[in-house]
Scaffold this active site. Sequence first.
Site, PDB file in Angstrom:
ATOM      1  N   GLU A 637     -11.362  -5.965  -1.490  1.00 50.16           N
ATOM      2  CA  GLU A 637     -11.414  -7.290  -0.883  1.00 50.16           C
ATOM      3  C   GLU A 637     -10.997  -8.354  -1.887  1.00 50.16           C
ATOM      4  O   GLU A 637     -11.230  -8.226  -3.085  1.00 50.16           O
ATOM      5  CB  GLU A 637     -12.841  -7.586  -0.401  1.00 50.16           C
ATOM      6  CG  GLU A 637     -13.317  -6.672   0.717  1.00 50.16           C
ATOM      7  CD  GLU A 637     -14.724  -7.003   1.164  1.00 50.16           C
ATOM      8  OE1 GLU A 637     -15.090  -8.197   1.142  1.00 50.16           O
ATOM      9  OE2 GLU A 637     -15.474  -6.076   1.520  1.00 50.16           O
ATOM     10  N   GLY A 638     -10.358  -9.391  -1.387  1.00 46.36           N
ATOM     11  CA  GLY A 638     -10.028 -10.526  -2.227  1.00 46.36           C
ATOM     12  C   GLY A 638      -8.898 -10.307  -3.205  1.00 46.36           C
ATOM     13  O   GLY A 638      -8.701 -11.111  -4.109  1.00 46.36           O
ATOM     14  N   LYS A 639      -8.138  -9.223  -3.047  1.00 44.54           N
ATOM     15  CA  LYS A 639      -7.047  -8.928  -3.973  1.00 44.54           C
ATOM     16  C   LYS A 639      -5.681  -9.265  -3.399  1.00 44.54           C
ATOM     17  O   LYS A 639      -4.661  -9.010  -4.027  1.00 44.54           O
ATOM     18  CB  LYS A 639      -7.068  -7.437  -4.371  1.00 44.54           C
ATOM     19  CG  LYS A 639      -8.401  -6.933  -4.909  1.00 44.54           C
ATOM     20  CD  LYS A 639      -8.821  -7.680  -6.146  1.00 44.54           C
ATOM     21  CE  LYS A 639     -10.098  -7.106  -6.729  1.00 44.54           C
ATOM     22  NZ  LYS A 639     -10.631  -7.908  -7.836  1.00 44.54           N
ATOM     23  N   GLY A 640      -5.643  -9.787  -2.175  1.00 45.17           N
ATOM     24  CA  GLY A 640      -4.362 -10.138  -1.572  1.00 45.17           C
ATOM     25  C   GLY A 640      -3.575  -8.959  -1.060  1.00 45.17           C
ATOM     26  O   GLY A 640      -2.351  -9.015  -0.959  1.00 45.17           O
ATOM     27  N   VAL A 641      -4.277  -7.855  -0.737  1.00 42.30           N
ATOM     28  CA  VAL A 641      -3.588  -6.677  -0.205  1.00 42.30           C
ATOM     29  C   VAL A 641      -4.078  -6.352   1.211  1.00 42.30           C
ATOM     30  O   VAL A 641      -4.037  -5.212   1.648  1.00 42.30           O
ATOM     31  CB  VAL A 641      -3.747  -5.451  -1.136  1.00 42.30           C
ATOM     32  CG1 VAL A 641      -2.921  -5.626  -2.397  1.00 42.30           C
ATOM     33  CG2 VAL A 641      -5.208  -5.200  -1.490  1.00 42.30           C
ATOM     34  N   SER A 644      -8.664  -7.189   5.177  1.00 42.25           N
ATOM     35  CA  SER A 644      -9.143  -7.537   6.516  1.00 42.25           C
ATOM     36  C   SER A 644      -8.271  -6.903   7.597  1.00 42.25           C
ATOM     37  O   SER A 644      -8.779  -6.398   8.605  1.00 42.25           O
ATOM     38  CB  SER A 644      -9.181  -9.056   6.695  1.00 42.25           C
ATOM     39  OG  SER A 644      -7.897  -9.625   6.534  1.00 42.25           O
ATOM     40  N   ASP A 688       0.494  -8.763   8.076  1.00 43.85           N
ATOM     41  CA  ASP A 688      -0.508  -7.860   7.512  1.00 43.85           C
ATOM     42  C   ASP A 688      -0.881  -6.775   8.514  1.00 43.85           C
ATOM     43  O   ASP A 688      -0.876  -5.577   8.209  1.00 43.85           O
ATOM     44  CB  ASP A 688      -1.762  -8.629   7.117  1.00 43.85           C
ATOM     45  CG  ASP A 688      -1.487  -9.684   6.069  1.00 43.85           C
ATOM     46  OD1 ASP A 688      -0.364  -9.704   5.534  1.00 43.85           O
ATOM     47  OD2 ASP A 688      -2.398 -10.490   5.792  1.00 43.85           O
TER      48      ASP A 688
END
Length: 982
Positions: A637-641, A644, A688
């Site tokens: 989470e929060g790594k831009g990959v 979500s 995404d």
Amino acid sequence: MVAQDSSKQPLVFAYYVTGHGFGHATRVVEVARHLILAGHDVHVVTGAPDYVFTTEIQSPRLFLRKVLLDCGAVQADALTVDRLASLEKYSETAVVNRETILATEVEWLKSIKADFVVSDVVPVACRAAADAGIRSVCVTNFSWDFIYAEYVMAAGHHHRTIVWQIAEDYSHCEFLIRLPGYCPMPAFRDAIDVPLVVRRLHKPREEIRKELGIGEDVKIVILNFGGQPSGWNLKEEFLPSGWLCLVCGASESIELPPNFVKLAKDAYTPDLIAASDCMLGKIGYGTVSEALAYKIPFVFVRRDYFNEEPFLRNMLEFYQAGVEMIRRDLLTGHWGPYLEHAISLKPSYEGGINGGEVAAKILQDTAFGRSYSADKLSGSRRLRDAIVLGYQLQRVPGRDLSIPDWYANAENELGLRTGSPTALMSEDTFFTPSRPEEFEILHGDYMGLSDTMTFLKSLSELDVILVSGITEKLQKRERKAAAGLFNWEEDIFVARAPGRLDVMGGIADYSGSLVLQMPTREACHVAVQTCHPSKQRLWKHALARQNAKGQGPTPVLQIVSYGSELSNRGPTFDMDLSDFMDGVQPMSYENARNFFARDPSQRWAAYIAGTILVLMKELGVHFENSISVLVSSAVPEGKGVSSSAAVEVATMSAIAASHGINIEPRRLALLCQKVENHVVGAPCGVMDQMTSACGEANKLLAMICQPAEVLGLVDIPSHIRFWGIDSGIRHSVGGADYGSVRIGAFMGRKIIKSVAAELLSQSTANGVTSDDLEEDGIELLETEASLDYLCNLSPHRYEALYVNQLPDTILGEAFLGKYADHNDPVTVVDTTRNYGLRAATRHPIYENFRVKAFKALLTSATSDDQLTALGELLYQCHYSYSACGLGSDGTDRLVQLVQEMQHSKHSRAGEGTLYGAKITGGGSGGTVCIVGRNCLRSNEQIIQIQKRYEGATGYLPIVFEGSSPGAGRFGHLRIRRRLRSK
């Protein structure tokens, strides 16, 4: 008590107390009390009421100075921290008047002839002490640079300097006296651990109960929310029969039911806690330490965005003293199951509770000249470590010694990859010939994916906990909840969806750009089972809620999500499926968004449960059975990959499969985008979800986002390879910067359309001939006057006609006053905000051109020129992000390291293998994409960059490499547990 050396003169201590809550003041009381007993003077600088100190210390050696030098965390209510307001309040309190504050404190310290400064844990106190030539020490379990760093990332780059300044202030501190339940505090290089600092008891349990007129046959719960529950509507039926509730902090005007007792404002809570059977409240150092010290079970409700909490919570539960209550049940009065569970616990804390005395002895010895310092590093080194660790809130084992083992180990508890660089899979281990023997696969193919094998293995081991309770280590909240989730004699449906590496396109997706995306090796697995409501094994609080309605078994959604420890959220969520209904129709998306926003610690469930509502609204699906969902994601989470998107796509795939619904991948992605846009409320584009659903391993998904037209799959030439390196700075698509840049782009489109319409009107008014060139010009203006996507405007037209018509920035109110609406259905213009417009408009227009060029270059002749051109396009994209305000220190550093590697002497000598890098996704942190030659030398250089980044920042970044199939290619598994021989 602390004995004073008779040969030494009494000392003067200046003790600064942070402005957040009573917990700091109450523990300062204990340390100050022992210093005063040793014969020293203590001047306490605080904003807390006098009685907090004078109740415990009646001595002329105690001096109280009412000054507030920081503000702590500003709370919107008893359970919610307002992150942006906290930063703004701190800026107002401690930054704007900083020079005056420093001058005042230096003068005051000299006026009282202070010998030593103690801070819990006011940053500026350390700097003021240094300026006054006085030594200082901090006593705390957390530091504000760590707490505020995550707030900065959520609020955007605004107030970033606050964290730097706080860490620099702390760097003037000599060492840290560290309390149990501590957070990572890298600003302090030397730490001395002490026992719990706990207020002493004045009276025994029996005496307190006698004074209250309460017999031993009555169960007491003390409601302790830091003096903030005055507005809650407490009802008699909240408590089980035979229970009484003592209420701390209730306002004088509030009327309480007969089984609730209002306590005086200055009531001595340690005695009352010790006289109770359990406590109900929010976690803070004071409540946790007193619950542990007096062995009182603590029923706690999570506090949103207070980053100290997970460390204290784990300590509480480690000693079997904690029960988590869902906020919804707190507010609606379903207290019974939690209270009954709490009194069945046997808290096991046996550690010391004399931390106040121990800390006072260390402070006295230090002031008299004894050295406790062991590893004195430079202030700049402390500052660097503090910023990096604070920004990304990483909790991976082995990164920092100040992370408790029992907390850090939660990441690898299941043996699943959760983003740790120590758990990277190699090419050789990703595909394996072994088979999941525990389950019979009735449908589908696990495709030899080792992460799917690991997930199935973790499923097969769940019921071991349920039937045997083998070891205490396995008795974790997530595993215990998951163990009772499924009926092992029935079918389970499993889906898998990967994250994505944004190679090119990024934020231009919402403007209609071509994008090129690669599915990552890391993926999310979701297991789903449906059953008749009468056969579902409900959690106690869900069963109590259902029984209270008196309607018999009704369909319930129960979710367990692994990895809750890494993101400070609840591990479970449940709701009646009827809650999604508004009469006979599914509820509106707006109401659903508000429903999940009520409890931010469980807002994560919107990504999962939201798929059900979207299927109800968009496909008319009726859910008549109960649904159990287990989510296990290795996409960090929060790594831009796109963690979500992976969760949404995997969840909807599994739920659809379990209900016999066939949704083709493209439509699945569009439905999942609705989950994120309308239920979660994050204004993301569609790339995404499309990559997660439609991607293929080792290929780039080429898609035009108008709204989501897949052009096909682009082969990655065998000589080219892409990597992702995580900057360690947390990225959020819901962050303010991403949203404001998106709004700026839509504003720009609206202005361009208006300018085109005006030019067209002028041409018509002036009259035109049938000249072909003029006709073409008019047709272009007509198209631009009705521009549907910003990316359909070419760069040369933008430069020729529109760039000079766009202001650099525009106030929201001014824009709406002239143009009425920016025509973006998923964002709202803030009238008081100034939006960057020209850069936000320019980026997608040029990015679309860059992506097209990049795609064409991939099929061109193999050469260094090809790779150099691809790299140059990445660099241009990166700097365009920065122009929009979506850069970050960490991602800039990684791009700079790639450039240095590319332009080094070895590279100029023909040995270079890396050619370009860019920030990805929504920007403002996250992951950098790197392009290079597919060879061993490239991997060596990636490792060098990883190590150099660690050396410069203290953070070892995660490297993303490799790929895996999208959810559409994977399909789903229908599995059933094989019968075990008895």
